[in-house]
Design an enzyme around this catalytic site. Sequence first.
Site, PDB file in Angstrom:
ATOM      1  CD  GLU A 178     -14.431  38.981 -38.576  1.00  0.00           C
ATOM      2  OE1 GLU A 178     -13.953  37.620 -38.155  1.00  0.00           O
ATOM      3  OE2 GLU A 178     -14.944  39.246 -39.557  1.00  0.00           O
ATOM      4  CG  ASP A 179     -11.566  34.555 -38.150  1.00  0.00           C
ATOM      5  OD1 ASP A 179     -11.714  35.813 -38.682  1.00  0.00           O
ATOM      6  OD2 ASP A 179     -11.493  33.567 -38.984  1.00  0.00           O
TER       7      ASP A 179
ATOM      8  CG  ASP B 184      -7.025  39.032 -46.318  1.00  0.00           C
ATOM      9  OD1 ASP B 184      -6.210  39.808 -46.342  1.00  0.00           O
ATOM     10  OD2 ASP B 184      -7.775  38.479 -47.182  1.00  0.00           O
TER      11      ASP B 184
ATOM     12  CE  LYS C 128      -3.849  37.503 -44.086  1.00  0.00           C
ATOM     13  NZ  LYS C 128      -4.471  36.583 -45.165  1.00  0.00           N
TER      14      LYS C 128
ATOM     15  CB  VAL D  15      -2.950  32.201 -41.096  1.00  0.00           C
ATOM     16  CG1 VAL D  15      -1.669  32.910 -41.225  1.00  0.00           C
ATOM     17  CG2 VAL D  15      -3.998  32.998 -40.881  1.00  0.00           C
TER      18      VAL D  15
ATOM     19  CG  ASP E 212     -12.030  27.423 -43.213  1.00  0.00           C
ATOM     20  OD1 ASP E 212     -11.930  28.632 -42.983  1.00  0.00           O
ATOM     21  OD2 ASP E 212     -12.432  26.895 -44.129  1.00  0.00           O
TER      22      ASP E 212
ATOM     23  NE  ARG F 180     -13.778  25.657 -39.547  1.00  0.00           N
ATOM     24  CZ  ARG F 180     -13.946  27.095 -40.144  1.00  0.00           C
ATOM     25  NH1 ARG F 180     -13.167  28.024 -39.670  1.00  0.00           N
ATOM     26  NH2 ARG F 180     -14.578  27.262 -41.172  1.00  0.00           N
TER      27      ARG F 180
HETATM   28  P1  5GP Z   1     -11.636  40.235 -45.266  1.00  0.00           P
HETATM   29  O1  5GP Z   1     -13.282  40.616 -45.273  1.00  0.00           O
HETATM   30  O2  5GP Z   1     -11.370  41.296 -44.094  1.00  0.00           O
HETATM   31  O3  5GP Z   1     -10.965  40.183 -46.426  1.00  0.00           O
HETATM   32  O4  5GP Z   1     -11.568  38.787 -44.688  1.00  0.00           O
HETATM   33  C1  5GP Z   1     -12.180  38.334 -43.518  1.00  0.00           C
HETATM   34  C2  5GP Z   1     -12.562  37.002 -43.280  1.00  0.00           C
HETATM   35  O5  5GP Z   1     -12.004  36.116 -44.490  1.00  0.00           O
HETATM   36  C3  5GP Z   1     -12.037  36.335 -42.071  1.00  0.00           C
HETATM   37  O6  5GP Z   1     -13.202  36.585 -41.061  1.00  0.00           O
HETATM   38  C4  5GP Z   1     -11.700  34.920 -42.385  1.00  0.00           C
HETATM   39  O7  5GP Z   1     -13.047  34.266 -42.577  1.00  0.00           O
HETATM   40  C5  5GP Z   1     -11.370  35.042 -44.046  1.00  0.00           C
HETATM   41  N1  5GP Z   1      -9.829  35.261 -44.179  1.00  0.00           N
HETATM   42  C6  5GP Z   1      -9.055  36.235 -44.450  1.00  0.00           C
HETATM   43  N2  5GP Z   1      -7.768  36.122 -44.462  1.00  0.00           N
HETATM   44  C7  5GP Z   1      -7.638  34.463 -44.027  1.00  0.00           C
HETATM   45  C8  5GP Z   1      -6.607  33.766 -43.880  1.00  0.00           C
HETATM   46  O8  5GP Z   1      -5.313  33.900 -43.973  1.00  0.00           O
HETATM   47  N3  5GP Z   1      -7.052  32.378 -43.398  1.00  0.00           N
HETATM   48  C9  5GP Z   1      -8.250  31.951 -43.393  1.00  0.00           C
HETATM   49  N4  5GP Z   1      -8.429  30.607 -43.108  1.00  0.00           N
HETATM   50  N5  5GP Z   1      -9.110  32.774 -43.354  1.00  0.00           N
HETATM   51  C10 5GP Z   1      -8.944  34.144 -43.912  1.00  0.00           C
HETATM   52 MG    MG Z   2     -14.440  34.821 -40.742  1.00  0.00          MG
END
Ligand code: 5GP
Ligand code: MG
Length: 192
Positions: free
Chosen positions: A113-114, A117, A145, A167, A173, A179
Site C-alpha cells: 500500500e502507499d 489513513d 497516519k 500528502v 495524487d 504523482r
Molecule cells: P484509508 O482507507 O486507509 O482511509 O485510505 C487509504 C487510501 O486513501 C490510500 O491508499 C490512498 O489512496 C488514499 N489516501 C489516504 N490518505 C491520503 C493522503 O494523504 N494523500 C493521498 N494522495 N491519498 C491518500
Molecule cells: Mg491507495
Amino acid sequence: MEQNLKEFTIPKGYPFEGKSLDILISEKEIKDRIAELAVDISERFKTEKPIFIGVLNGSFLFYADLLRELSIDFEVDFLKIDSYGSATKSTGTVRLLKDISANITGRHVVIIEDIIDTGLSIQFLKQRMENAGPASVTFVTLLFKPDVAKLNFPIDYIGFNIPNRFVVGYGLDYDQKLRGLKNILAFREGDV
Ligand code: 5GP
Ligand code: MG
C-alpha cells in the site's frame, strides 16, 4: 519530523504551479528506508516465493522501487480500489475497481500500500485476501497516519509514520495530479 520542514515550490508547467508545500519526506529518505525494508522483507521470505500485490494507483512507484531492491524471487499482481474518489477525505466506502488475476490459495501474499489513513481500505483487503485461503497475508505500507488509523490487526512493515495531513508525490495524487513529484509533500492548511 514536523520541525523545520523544508519548502517545495511546485515547478512551472505543473498543476498548482508556484504553490508551496512542506517536504515531509525527501527522495533520499524514501530511498534509504526502502533499502532497509527490502532487507527485512527478503529475510522474512527467503525460503518462500511470495506474491506481491500492489494496490493501485498510489503504490506504483513504491512497489517498483521496493521490489527491485529485494534479494529474493517473487511474483507480482495488482488490484485497484477506491475510497477517496477525487476528494482529500475518505468517503467511508471501499469499491473494488480491478481484482487480482492470480490464484492466491495456499500462497504467501504481501499487500503493498502507499498509505494507510482511516484503515478502511486495508481492512477491506485483509478480509478479501483471507477469504481466498492464502498461506499468509503480510501488509506493507510506505506511509501510516497513526493518529487516524483504527485497526484491529498490526501492519507488518511501515515505511514512515506521518502526521494527519494530506500528502502528494511519489505516486500519491491530488485528483489524479502530482504523482510524479519525487518527495512526499504535504499541502498547507486550507490549500486543498
Ligand atoms: P484509508 O482507507 O486507509 O482511509 O485510505 C487509504 C487510501 O486513501 C490510500 O491508499 C490512498 O489512496 C488514499 N489516501 C489516504 N490518505 C491520503 C493522503 O494523504 N494523500 C493521498 N494522495 N491519498 C491518500
Ligand atoms: Mg491507495
